[in-house]
Motif scaffolding. Structure first.
Motif, mmCIF file in Angstrom:
data_model
loop_
_atom_site.group_PDB
_atom_site.id
_atom_site.type_symbol
_atom_site.label_atom_id
_atom_site.label_comp_id
_atom_site.label_asym_id
_atom_site.label_seq_id
_atom_site.Cartn_x
_atom_site.Cartn_y
_atom_site.Cartn_z
ATOM 1 N N ARG A 92 0.858 -1.181 0.000
ATOM 2 C CA ARG A 92 0.000 0.000 0.000
ATOM 3 C C ARG A 92 0.890 1.223 0.000
ATOM 4 O O ARG A 92 1.922 1.251 0.689
ATOM 5 N N VAL A 115 -6.225 -0.125 -7.196
ATOM 6 C CA VAL A 115 -5.250 -1.208 -7.349
ATOM 7 C C VAL A 115 -4.648 -1.062 -8.740
ATOM 8 O O VAL A 115 -5.386 -1.082 -9.733
ATOM 9 N N TYR A 145 -2.899 0.704 -3.806
ATOM 10 C CA TYR A 145 -2.173 -0.557 -3.721
ATOM 11 C C TYR A 145 -1.456 -0.837 -5.041
ATOM 12 O O TYR A 145 -2.064 -0.744 -6.107
ATOM 13 N N THR A 147 0.527 -3.661 -7.371
ATOM 14 C CA THR A 147 0.675 -5.107 -7.541
ATOM 15 C C THR A 147 2.136 -5.450 -7.829
ATOM 16 O O THR A 147 2.928 -4.601 -8.232
ATOM 17 N N GLY A 153 -3.095 -8.829 -7.840
ATOM 18 C CA GLY A 153 -4.129 -7.869 -7.486
ATOM 19 C C GLY A 153 -5.257 -8.441 -6.659
ATOM 20 O O GLY A 153 -6.012 -7.689 -6.034
ATOM 21 N N VAL A 156 -4.639 -7.839 -2.649
ATOM 22 C CA VAL A 156 -4.817 -6.452 -2.195
ATOM 23 C C VAL A 156 -6.249 -5.986 -2.416
ATOM 24 O O VAL A 156 -6.744 -5.122 -1.688
ATOM 25 N N VAL A 180 -8.267 -8.921 -9.927
ATOM 26 C CA VAL A 180 -9.058 -8.059 -9.049
ATOM 27 C C VAL A 180 -10.540 -8.408 -9.161
ATOM 28 O O VAL A 180 -11.262 -8.452 -8.153
#
Length: 433
Positions: A92, A115, A145, A147, A153, A156, A180
């Motif tokens: 982060r 992200v 965040y 990656t 991803g 996070v 994600v």
């Protein structure tokens, strides 16, 4: 259940008709398509949900029928979507890119999280834009965040969800978007896709602005949302190990995955999706058909020899290619495409169907009239349903959203209808989505 036959010359009669075939002389009528949709959803409602428990329950009938041969090597699971030689876990960061503790101190809502893949996206510009528009909308300072090779991803994204964020933005390649989306599915939290990589396949299929990241960031605060379908693919490895991953564009087993595996990473970084032409040139000379047993939800078990089987949520590819006309990300179904060309002429028919019929002729009234005088060719078979179970006698490569996922002897695919809430610009045209 007995297989319905070899399926070498004609597509199985009981497969659900696909609207992509409607334009042909022997294609399905509107009434037939409507009836098939009703039957498919009824069959899906009656079928039991996939059991994530014991391994033996996960073995589909198709796999039992195929009886896989000896164990074949198992490659690495996922191709990293980051820089060469980069290691370490995701982190982060603050508005200036400085490392911050992964857990937040508990800032008030509403708040967003970004992200992003620092190799594919301009992190500095994106952080500034998200921070500025969050402040203008009266939201708290956003979470950021980055990656890495060890976290594409998904981890996070789950961390962001644990912080009770009200929206997540993702910027990166197709692999980052897939990872994600996998973590976000079922959360009910809106996901905004900020086009950043070379493919941007999901963004293209959603008809999002590809060159205006600010528009997609702004849509988080005043845009619309769409409940989009997500596909889930359970892989059975040659040693019996199970793995399950989501996909938002399309997955496949066979030649399409081999083409991706044969694409040189350095060429992909240099020219993007065009590099897959190189992968095709490497894979096609060695391409051999292989026998599979497959079964769509509510349909009979079939046996045939194929080059590749695709299970798709979207139908459009770069360069204006329409692989699957009439595909929809919000219809509660997956589109199934079976490639079974025979020899050189068979591949010519495949090219004609995808590059000429689908991508050019059907765009014009005159072209559709030409197609209405022809019958569809069986080198490419289209169908549609809530899922598919498939098994091969030998392990075959698998890809999901353009990333390698190793080899599998069987796949079990199902759709999570409306499982992902995606952000759209206000007033975005959803016709055809």
């Amino acid at each position: 259940m007995a297989a319905s036959g070899s399926g070498e010359d004609t597509p199985p009669e009981d497969l659900a008709p696909h609207p992509a075939d409607k334009v042909y002389a022997d294609g399905p009528s509107t009434a037939e398509l409507d009836l098939a949709a009703v039957e498919a959803h009824a069959a899906d409602a009656e079928s039991p949900a996939p059991d994530d428990g014991a391994a033996e329950d996960a073995q589909p009938g198709a796999q039992q029928a195929a009886a896989p041969d000896d164990v074949i090597r198992e490659p690495e699971d996922v191709e990293p979507d980051t820089a060469d030689d980069e290691t370490g876990h995701a982190r982060r960061v603050g508005p200036e890119g400085e490392t911050r503790p992964m857990a937040d101190a508990g800032r008030p809502s509403p708040k967003a999280a970004l992200v992003y893949n620092p190799i594919k996206a301009d992190g500095d510009a994106l952080r500034e834009t998200v921070s500025r528009l969050s402040a203008e909308a009266g939201w708290s300072e956003p979470l950021f965040y980055e990656t890495t090779v060890d976290d594409l991803g998904d981890d996070v994204a789950r961390q962001a969800l644990s912080e009770k964020v009200d929206a997540v933005l993702v910027a990166g390649g197709d692999g980052t978007v897939r990872a994600v989306s996998e973590a976000m599915t079922g959360s009910g939290v809106p996901l905004a896709i900020v086009p950043s990589g070379t493919g941007n396949l999901l963004a293209r299929n959603l008809k999002l602005p590809l060159t205006d990241p600010t528009a997609m960031v702004a849509a988080v605060f005043d845009g619309d949302t769409l409940d989009m379908d997500v596909g889930w693919c359970r892989l059975t490895r040659p040693d019996g190990e199970l793995a399950e991953h989501a996909f938002v564009v399309m997955g496949g087993i066979g030649l399409d995955a081999a083409m991706i595996a044969n694409t040189r990473p350095e060429l992909k970084k240099a020219v993007g999706w065009v590099a897959y032409v190189d992968g095709a040139a490497r894979a096609l000379p060695r391409a051999k058909s292989f026998r599979v047993m497959y079964q769509l939800v509510g349909r009979r078990l079939h046996s045939t020899k194929v080059q590749s089987v695709l299970f798709a949520n979207c139908g459009s590819l770069p360069a204006g290619l329409e692989l699957i006309p009439e595909a929809s990300v919000a219809d509660g179904d997956l589109d199934i495409v079976v490639f079974q060309p025979k020899g050189l002429f068979g591949w010519l028919f495949v090219w004609r169907r995808v590059a000429w019929d689908n991508s050019f002729l059907r765009r014009f009234r005159a072209g559709r009239e030409v197609l209405s005088l022809r019958t569809k060719d069986n080198s490419v078979v289209y169908s549609r349903g809530a899922g598919i179970e498939l098994a091969a006698q030998e392990a075959r490569p698998v890809q999901l959203d353009g990333d390698e996922f190793g080899e599998a002897t069987a796949v079990r695919v199902h759709v999570a209808a409306g499982g992902l809430k995606v952000v759209l610009p206000r007033g975005h045209d959803t016709d055809g989505l």
